[in-house]
Scaffold this motif. Structure first.
Motif, PDB file in Angstrom:
ATOM      1  N   GLU A  34      -1.420   6.534   0.853  1.00 37.95           N
ATOM      2  CA  GLU A  34      -0.490   6.544   1.983  1.00 37.95           C
ATOM      3  C   GLU A  34       0.703   5.656   1.667  1.00 37.95           C
ATOM      4  OE1 GLU A  34      -1.924   6.351   6.046  1.00 37.95           O
ATOM      5  OE2 GLU A  34      -3.987   6.349   5.271  1.00 37.95           O
ATOM      6  N   ILE A  35       1.829   5.965   2.294  1.00 40.59           N
ATOM      7  CA  ILE A  35       3.001   5.093   2.221  1.00 40.59           C
ATOM      8  C   ILE A  35       2.653   3.817   2.982  1.00 40.59           C
ATOM      9  CG2 ILE A  35       5.435   4.845   2.852  1.00 40.59           C
ATOM     10  CD1 ILE A  35       4.997   7.001   0.734  1.00 40.59           C
ATOM     11  N   LEU A  58       2.938   1.706  -5.311  1.00 47.59           N
ATOM     12  CA  LEU A  58       2.889   1.493  -3.870  1.00 47.59           C
ATOM     13  C   LEU A  58       4.299   1.675  -3.334  1.00 47.59           C
ATOM     14  CD1 LEU A  58       0.717  -1.771  -3.731  1.00 47.59           C
ATOM     15  CD2 LEU A  58      -0.046   0.584  -3.334  1.00 47.59           C
ATOM     16  N   THR A  59       4.495   2.676  -2.502  1.00 42.78           N
ATOM     17  CA  THR A  59       5.799   2.890  -1.871  1.00 42.78           C
ATOM     18  C   THR A  59       5.749   2.261  -0.492  1.00 42.78           C
ATOM     19  OG1 THR A  59       6.202   4.908  -3.120  1.00 42.78           O
ATOM     20  CG2 THR A  59       7.449   4.631  -1.078  1.00 42.78           C
ATOM     21  N   LEU A  60       6.725   1.395  -0.228  1.00 43.88           N
ATOM     22  CA  LEU A  60       6.740   0.652   1.022  1.00 43.88           C
ATOM     23  C   LEU A  60       7.748   1.245   1.994  1.00 43.88           C
ATOM     24  CD1 LEU A  60       6.274  -1.542  -1.514  1.00 43.88           C
ATOM     25  CD2 LEU A  60       5.634  -2.851   0.478  1.00 43.88           C
ATOM     26  N   SER A 102      11.997  -2.117   4.103  1.00 47.47           N
ATOM     27  CA  SER A 102      10.595  -2.465   4.257  1.00 47.47           C
ATOM     28  C   SER A 102      10.506  -3.940   4.615  1.00 47.47           C
ATOM     29  CB  SER A 102       9.861  -2.208   2.941  1.00 47.47           C
ATOM     30  OG  SER A 102       8.566  -2.757   2.989  1.00 47.47           O
ATOM     31  N   PHE A 103       9.574  -4.282   5.476  1.00 49.42           N
ATOM     32  CA  PHE A 103       9.378  -5.680   5.816  1.00 49.42           C
ATOM     33  C   PHE A 103       8.815  -6.418   4.605  1.00 49.42           C
ATOM     34  CE2 PHE A 103       8.614  -4.128  10.396  1.00 49.42           C
ATOM     35  CZ  PHE A 103       9.956  -4.173  10.669  1.00 49.42           C
ATOM     36  N   PRO A 104       9.397  -7.557   4.222  1.00 51.05           N
ATOM     37  CA  PRO A 104       9.003  -8.269   2.999  1.00 51.05           C
ATOM     38  C   PRO A 104       7.538  -8.686   2.945  1.00 51.05           C
ATOM     39  CG  PRO A 104      11.060  -9.146   3.860  1.00 51.05           C
ATOM     40  CD  PRO A 104      10.535  -8.181   4.885  1.00 51.05           C
ATOM     41  N   HIS A 105       6.941  -8.960   4.095  1.00 51.93           N
ATOM     42  CA  HIS A 105       5.555  -9.421   4.060  1.00 51.93           C
ATOM     43  C   HIS A 105       4.600  -8.362   3.513  1.00 51.93           C
ATOM     44  CE1 HIS A 105       5.365  -7.245   7.872  1.00 51.93           C
ATOM     45  NE2 HIS A 105       4.046  -7.358   7.840  1.00 51.93           N
ATOM     46  N   LEU A 106       4.969  -7.100   3.571  1.00 53.83           N
ATOM     47  CA  LEU A 106       4.096  -6.053   3.037  1.00 53.83           C
ATOM     48  C   LEU A 106       3.971  -6.166   1.513  1.00 53.83           C
ATOM     49  CD1 LEU A 106       5.258  -3.035   5.236  1.00 53.83           C
ATOM     50  CD2 LEU A 106       3.218  -4.474   5.534  1.00 53.83           C
ATOM     51  N   ALA A 107       5.075  -6.467   0.856  1.00 55.48           N
ATOM     52  CA  ALA A 107       5.038  -6.669  -0.602  1.00 55.48           C
ATOM     53  C   ALA A 107       4.231  -7.917  -0.955  1.00 55.48           C
ATOM     54  CB  ALA A 107       6.452  -6.766  -1.163  1.00 55.48           C
ATOM     55  N   VAL A 108       4.381  -8.956  -0.160  1.00 58.61           N
ATOM     56  CA  VAL A 108       3.636 -10.200  -0.401  1.00 58.61           C
ATOM     57  C   VAL A 108       2.139  -9.936  -0.288  1.00 58.61           C
ATOM     58  CG1 VAL A 108       3.132 -12.491   0.540  1.00 58.61           C
ATOM     59  CG2 VAL A 108       5.510 -11.739   0.273  1.00 58.61           C
TER      60      VAL A 108
END
Length: 155
Positions: free
Chosen positions: A50-51, A9-11, A81-87
């Motif tokens: 998708e990215i 997953l590329t953020l 990248s906004f951290p919440h996306l990884a969370v």
């Protein structure tokens, strides 16, 4: 030998205009990661369609990796990248998780990776962190070591 099935997953930046502007950069670093892992002959990459730049994409692509039977997920950071996306991704994608970032002074991918690492630490999601040029043999060695160990957990 069965290949390691690795989700990628590329953020990206969560602001649409910035995300669109950085598409070539993020895809370029993602392609370099995928090509290098493929060249080892050990890894079967499963790349997000998708990215990731929205909450919905973080969830949907992470779920897809789980349905594809991935044994480990690499969260790839080429830009901020906004951290919440990884969370969010960590709640649906198969772990263990490796946070990976290139080193590129023009784009703060490592800053995004470290912010995401802090967020994952706060919610208790274990993860590894590796940064550098994936074409560097020492960096690739570390990434493959993580993939092998993470896959062993799930096998």
């Amino acid at each position: 030998m069965r290949k390691f099935k690795v989700g990628i997953l590329t953020l990206s930046d969560g602001r649409e205009v910035v995300h669109q502007e950085l598409q070539l950069v993020t895809r370029g670093f993602q392609d370099r990661l995928v090509e290098t892992l493929l060249a080892t002959g050990e890894v079967e990459p499963v790349v997000a369609q998708e990215i990731i730049w929205t909450v919905e994409l973080a969830r949907d692509e992470a779920v897809r990796l789980a349905h594809e039977g991935c044994e480990v997920t690499i969260l790839n950071f080429a830009v901020w990248s906004f951290p919440h996306l990884a969370v969010i991704a960590s709640r649906f994608a198969p772990g263990p998780f490796l946070l990976f970032s290139n080193i590129n002074p023009r784009y703060p991918g490592m800053v995004g990776m470290l912010a995401a690492a802090g967020a994952l630490d706060q919610i208790g999601v274990p993860h590894g962190r590796i940064f550098g040029d994936i074409r560097d043999p020492e960096v690739l060695r570390k990434v493959l070591a993580f993939i092998r160990a993470a896959s062993a957990i799930n096998r």
